[in-house]
Design a protein around this motif. Structure first.
Motif, PDB file in Angstrom:
ATOM      1  N   THR A  69       0.875  -1.077   0.101  1.00  0.00           N
ATOM      2  CA  THR A  69       0.044   0.186   0.035  1.00  0.00           C
ATOM      3  C   THR A  69       0.878   1.403   0.003  1.00  0.00           C
ATOM      4  O   THR A  69       0.614   2.360  -0.516  1.00  0.00           O
ATOM      5  CB  THR A  69      -0.884   0.128   1.348  1.00  0.00           C
ATOM      6  N   ARG A  88      -4.114  -9.410  -2.607  1.00  0.00           N
ATOM      7  CA  ARG A  88      -3.933  -8.629  -1.395  1.00  0.00           C
ATOM      8  C   ARG A  88      -4.904  -9.620  -0.525  1.00  0.00           C
ATOM      9  O   ARG A  88      -6.096  -9.738  -0.471  1.00  0.00           O
ATOM     10  CB  ARG A  88      -4.436  -7.250  -1.203  1.00  0.00           C
ATOM     11  N   GLY A  91      -4.366  -5.994   4.494  1.00  0.00           N
ATOM     12  CA  GLY A  91      -3.662  -4.619   4.151  1.00  0.00           C
ATOM     13  C   GLY A  91      -2.255  -4.472   4.565  1.00  0.00           C
ATOM     14  O   GLY A  91      -1.503  -3.433   4.472  1.00  0.00           O
TER      15      GLY A  91
END
Length: 109
Positions: A69, A88, A91
């Motif tokens: 990210t 993903r 996160g």
């Protein structure tokens, strides 16, 4: 960061000398995949950050514990993106984990 790099390097060298396996973990988002990991835990989640980014040259260098990210946010500031689409699972997915698991997603071809 040099202290953390040195600490990681010393742990790897000590494991090598002791012929001991290491379980290298960053975000741990892919720990459900494959066999159960064994060995002494080596946490690299703190070894993170973009070291060098040259948008004009399309070159980015980042440490293994850097979350995807964070990388994608830096790229987006320059209307750029990764040349692949790693899945993903959470996160906290890191660059190192993505490369270690050889996950590239459907955009790679």
């Amino acid at each position: 960061m040099a202290d953390l790099s040195t600490e990681i390097q010393q742990q790897v060298l000590a494991a090598r000398d002791a012929k001991q396996t290491l379980n290298i973990v960053g975000g741990g988002s892919k720990s459900f995949m494959g066999r159960e990991a064994v060995g002494e835990r080596l946490d690299i989640s703190g070894h993170r950050g973009i070291v060098n980014y040259q948008p004009v040259e399309l070159v980015l260098t980042a440490r293994a514990g850097t979350p995807l990210t964070e990388i994608e946010a830096a790229l987006a500031e320059n209307n750029q993106m990764l040349a692949f689409e790693p899945p993903r699972f959470s996160g906290v997915a890191t660059l190192g984990g993505t490369l270690a698991c050889n996950q590239s997603g459907p955009g790679r071809p």
